[in-house]
Design a protein around this motif. Structure first.
Motif, mmCIF file in Angstrom:
data_model
loop_
_atom_site.group_PDB
_atom_site.id
_atom_site.type_symbol
_atom_site.label_atom_id
_atom_site.label_comp_id
_atom_site.label_asym_id
_atom_site.label_seq_id
_atom_site.Cartn_x
_atom_site.Cartn_y
_atom_site.Cartn_z
ATOM 1 N N SER A 34 0.820 -1.213 0.000
ATOM 2 C CA SER A 34 0.000 0.000 0.000
ATOM 3 C C SER A 34 0.853 1.263 0.000
ATOM 4 O O SER A 34 0.433 2.306 -0.508
ATOM 5 C CB SER A 34 -0.931 0.002 1.222
ATOM 6 O OG SER A 34 -0.211 0.235 2.425
ATOM 7 N N VAL A 35 2.060 1.171 0.564
ATOM 8 C CA VAL A 35 2.956 2.326 0.618
ATOM 9 C C VAL A 35 3.902 2.350 -0.574
ATOM 10 O O VAL A 35 4.172 3.398 -1.148
ATOM 11 C CB VAL A 35 3.772 2.329 1.936
ATOM 12 C CG1 VAL A 35 4.716 3.540 1.986
ATOM 13 C CG2 VAL A 35 2.841 2.347 3.136
ATOM 14 N N PHE A 36 4.404 1.163 -0.956
ATOM 15 C CA PHE A 36 5.350 1.052 -2.079
ATOM 16 C C PHE A 36 4.778 0.085 -3.116
ATOM 17 O O PHE A 36 5.250 -1.046 -3.260
ATOM 18 C CB PHE A 36 6.708 0.540 -1.587
ATOM 19 C CG PHE A 36 7.309 1.343 -0.469
ATOM 20 C CD1 PHE A 36 7.773 2.632 -0.684
ATOM 21 C CD2 PHE A 36 7.432 0.805 0.810
ATOM 22 C CE1 PHE A 36 8.333 3.374 0.345
ATOM 23 C CE2 PHE A 36 7.993 1.535 1.845
ATOM 24 C CZ PHE A 36 8.439 2.827 1.614
ATOM 25 N N PRO A 37 3.742 0.507 -3.854
ATOM 26 C CA PRO A 37 3.042 -0.412 -4.770
ATOM 27 C C PRO A 37 3.915 -0.967 -5.892
ATOM 28 O O PRO A 37 3.619 -2.040 -6.431
ATOM 29 C CB PRO A 37 1.906 0.452 -5.330
ATOM 30 C CG PRO A 37 2.358 1.864 -5.140
ATOM 31 C CD PRO A 37 3.169 1.859 -3.879
ATOM 32 N N ASN A 38 4.979 -0.268 -6.246
ATOM 33 C CA ASN A 38 5.810 -0.708 -7.377
ATOM 34 C C ASN A 38 7.139 -1.322 -6.943
ATOM 35 O O ASN A 38 8.011 -1.585 -7.769
ATOM 36 C CB ASN A 38 6.087 0.480 -8.313
ATOM 37 C CG ASN A 38 4.815 1.066 -8.877
ATOM 38 O OD1 ASN A 38 3.920 0.334 -9.297
ATOM 39 N ND2 ASN A 38 4.720 2.394 -8.869
ATOM 40 N N THR A 39 7.277 -1.561 -5.621
ATOM 41 C CA THR A 39 8.534 -2.104 -5.108
ATOM 42 C C THR A 39 8.262 -3.325 -4.246
ATOM 43 O O THR A 39 7.587 -3.213 -3.220
ATOM 44 C CB THR A 39 9.275 -1.042 -4.260
ATOM 45 O OG1 THR A 39 9.466 0.142 -5.041
ATOM 46 C CG2 THR A 39 10.623 -1.581 -3.794
ATOM 47 N N PRO A 40 8.762 -4.499 -4.639
ATOM 48 C CA PRO A 40 8.572 -5.694 -3.803
ATOM 49 C C PRO A 40 9.264 -5.529 -2.452
ATOM 50 O O PRO A 40 10.289 -4.854 -2.350
ATOM 51 C CB PRO A 40 9.256 -6.807 -4.626
ATOM 52 C CG PRO A 40 9.374 -6.271 -6.013
ATOM 53 C CD PRO A 40 9.513 -4.786 -5.874
#
Length: 280
Positions: free
Chosen positions: A22-28
């Motif tokens: 939810s905070v870093f949608p594009n970073t695993p």
């Protein structure tokens, strides 16, 4: 080693993964962070706490990382011969280069409630470890330091984002493979990875607790290492403190390096259970 709550590992890990997304949608979520947050599924609180008490007697673990000598500018312990030898593997000069824990009490004023929650005897080694960690978290920030103890992934992320923004990455030590070889040498040039960083140390506790702090005038590096027999490569994180004028003159680092406060940058490697957040 981590202290865990009995129960389903995935039930604990999934909510924190969702919060990360939810905070870093594009970073695993980095594997290193998953490992630190992932509790042991087969052990209960007291047993693993006891194991942690015994493991905490080690000063140096593999790759020259340290546990009992984490940076504390007021530390004045006089090293014995063995500690001095270990200290030389820790300190160096720059030019040498799962459960929502928020509902559980976490305060020195709440020790009886905490011991009851974890079914601990107040004078046990495990209880003393709990006390030590909480008291460490309650040490006031020194001049030029921002300091915070995060008792959940959510609070860890929220506090870091509030200080550095969302365009950040998290780094940790990277070892090519497990090895019993304790002798490593610098194998190349250190790479500067940030001058505005948040360092989060994993503390000994019954669940994941991180002591996060940012100190003015510091620089973070990744340092390539290779084992003495050449079989294992690693990248370790190191922090260099440009201004040590506020540190105690009797600090362990000054005794090892034979320098005085505020004269030269002092650097140290970070433990394998430490995270460093830096802007991308």
């Amino acid at each position: 080693m981590q202290v865990s709550f009995a129960g389903n590992v995935h039930a604990v890990l999934f909510p924190v993964q969702n919060y990360w997304k939810s905070v870093f949608p594009n970073t695993p979520m980095p594997k290193s962070l998953q490992i630190l947050l992932n509790p042991s599924p087969s052990t209960g609180n007291t047993k693993v706490l006891a194991e942690m008490v015994h493991s905490n007697t080690k000063v140096i673990d593999s790759l020259g990382s340290y546990s009992n000598y984490q940076i504390n500018p007021s530390r004045t312990t006089k090293p014995d011969k063995d500690a001095e030898a270990d200290g030389k593997a820790i300190f160096f000069l720059e030019n040498q280069l799962r459960l929502d824990a928020q509902s559980i009490p976490f305060s020195s004023g709440k020790f009886p409630e905490i011991f009851k929650y974890f079914s601990l005897k107040p004078k046990s080694d495990e209880a003393n470890l709990i006390k030590e960690t909480i008291q460490k978290c309650e040490i006031p920030a020194m001049k030029g330091e921002q300091r915070y103890c995060a008792t959940s992934l959510e609070s860890l992320i929220d506090w870091t984002v509030s200080k550095l923004g969302k365009n950040i990455q998290v780094l940790s030590n990277d070892v090519e493979k497990e090895t019993e070889n304790r002798v490593f040498a610098i194998a190349g040039e250190a790479k500067k990875v940030g001058e505005t960083e948040m360092v989060c140390h994993k503390l000994k506790y019954a669940y994941a607790v991180f002591l996060c702090h940012s100190i003015e005038k510091t620089t973070a590096y990744t340092v390539p290492l290779v084992s003495a027999d050449g079989s294992t490569k690693a990248k370790l994180l190191a922090i260099c403190h440009k201004d040590t004028s506020a540190w105690s003159p009797d600090h362990f680092a000054f005794q090892i390096l034979k320098v005085k406060p505020g004269t030269v940058p002092v650097c140290h490697f970070l433990t394998k259970e430490t995270l460093v957040w830096v802007p991308k």
